[in-house]
Design an enzyme around this catalytic site. Sequence first.
Site, mmCIF file in Angstrom:
data_model
loop_
_atom_site.group_PDB
_atom_site.id
_atom_site.type_symbol
_atom_site.label_atom_id
_atom_site.label_comp_id
_atom_site.label_asym_id
_atom_site.label_seq_id
_atom_site.Cartn_x
_atom_site.Cartn_y
_atom_site.Cartn_z
ATOM 1 N N ASP A 90 1.022 -0.858 -0.043
ATOM 2 C CA ASP A 90 -0.039 -0.341 0.253
ATOM 3 C C ASP A 90 0.951 1.201 -0.232
ATOM 4 O O ASP A 90 1.754 1.199 0.459
ATOM 5 C CB ASP A 90 -0.505 -0.090 1.459
ATOM 6 C CG ASP A 90 -2.164 1.226 1.295
ATOM 7 O OD1 ASP A 90 -1.662 1.479 0.146
ATOM 8 O OD2 ASP A 90 -2.785 1.153 1.858
ATOM 9 N N ASP A 125 -3.385 7.125 -3.753
ATOM 10 C CA ASP A 125 -4.468 7.918 -3.872
ATOM 11 C C ASP A 125 -5.053 8.924 -3.095
ATOM 12 O O ASP A 125 -4.319 8.584 -1.481
ATOM 13 C CB ASP A 125 -5.553 6.475 -4.733
ATOM 14 C CG ASP A 125 -5.926 5.832 -3.530
ATOM 15 O OD1 ASP A 125 -4.531 5.672 -2.797
ATOM 16 O OD2 ASP A 125 -6.524 4.660 -3.701
ATOM 17 N N CYS A 277 -10.924 -25.785 13.302
ATOM 18 C CA CYS A 277 -8.809 -25.200 13.221
ATOM 19 C C CYS A 277 -8.315 -25.487 14.367
ATOM 20 O O CYS A 277 -9.295 -26.298 15.156
ATOM 21 C CB CYS A 277 -8.914 -23.829 12.691
ATOM 22 S SG CYS A 277 -8.339 -23.007 14.767
ATOM 23 N N CYS A 280 -8.077 -24.750 17.617
ATOM 24 C CA CYS A 280 -9.807 -25.104 18.044
ATOM 25 C C CYS A 280 -9.786 -26.030 18.753
ATOM 26 O O CYS A 280 -10.891 -26.460 19.449
ATOM 27 C CB CYS A 280 -11.010 -24.376 17.244
ATOM 28 S SG CYS A 280 -10.895 -22.365 16.865
HETATM 29 ZN ZN LIG Z 1 -10.937 -21.887 14.704
#
Ligand SMILES: [Zn+2]
Length: 483
Positions: A90, A125, A277, A280
Amino acid sequence: MAINFEIIHKDIMGRLGKLKVGEKTVKTPLLLPVINPHIQIIKPSELEDMGVEALITNAYIFSKSSEFRERALKEGLHSVLGFNGVIMTDSGAFQQSVYGDVAFSNSETVAFQRAIGSEIIVPMDIASPPDRTHEEADEELDITMQRIREALQIIDDGHLAAPVQGGIHTDLRKRAGHEVSELNNVFCPIGAVVPLMEPYRYSDLVKVVMAAKSTLPPSACIHLFGAGHPSMFALAAAMGCDVFDSAAYALYAREDRYMTPHGSYKLAELNELPCACEVCRTNTADELKKSEEKERLLAMHNMNVSLAEIARIRQAILEGTLWELVDERCRNHPRLYDGYLELLKYTDQLEKSDRITKRRFFYRGKESCRRTEVAAYHRNLSRIDAGEKALVLIDGKKTGDAENIFLFKPPFGPYPPELKETFPVGQSEMPETDADMFRAGCQGLRILIGSNPETEFTISGGDEFRQIIDEELTELKGRFRYV
Ligand SMILES: [Zn+2]
């Protein structure tokens, strides 16, 4: 060396594509994690192991950093960050405006981005916020266009991104799309949408994106700059946005926020971790709350969720089930639903890009009546020759004789039996017929009867819906009879 974009599959205005950046090829829709070299909560090499193919970092931070500036100029970004994929930078326009650093000019930032080895380079920009008047945004757009042209003198090998600005004003977004398309840049970010997404102004987001898309060439790869949260990726993809970036995975983690594809939770609210995932499944909610690595683990989970949503969108585009995903996601927040309803106003524009056959059409309520497949089917009905006498069997039971038999399936309407197995009639799954669905089917019937003025039409069955038929076919009274 240049940037090329190849579209492989389409659904609605969404695309599954290949973005070629120099020698590297990445799949779209694509997510660019935002990397701050000073706060690498997840290292770029770890992101690469998680399946990240490209990232975005900020040229301004590098140019002002005593730690990274010289290294980046000497070794290049890929070496400094330890990342082999595509790196976009950026310009630092935002930081420049915040710090009022006038010494950091447009030509300086693009030359610097080139010098540190950025592969997608952004000019400085002006991102007009939504409160800019038409006149102000118009002037800012002129400056942006001038800076893109100036940057093209320095970056003339196709690696320059051409941002589309214009603020909240749809006519300016159209002008920006048109002027950018004349420059033939392949990579076109749509800018200044963060101030619309942060306060959940999704219907305004749809208006400005659809305005920009109406004048940008379909072959341009569109980056929705600053998007964001996985719950809105499907909506944006349906409008033909190909690239998203995410600073949110890390920013949310810092604030103890746990992302899901349908919204975010404060970690303190969670007793369970509703995600598949690795983070988790190897931690309980309590373990995560108490972990010394909480911020990093949350960031990894947030990134996993964002990448999984991108994968889900790619699969949906491949199959032609993106409408169903958009419908599902947009029902998770009333303001996203506003965005969805706004999008459905653009059926004509969307239908021009949509594909002809799809895996299936699942009816998900009255919004489904306004899907592109229904509009396309209705338009095609005007080309059917119904012969001298036609019989429309609303509930499929044959009564009487006619030259041409039409069966009836709402929300599409009448169809000749030979279309029974073809999309969308054959691959559509409907619940029991309701009034909205039937009314949409009658709109199809109106088109068939209206475009066959010589045909004698008979309608059989559908007794409980006759009032709707009469209402929808008022102006065709006398052109059909019931049996
Ligand atoms: Zn997760």
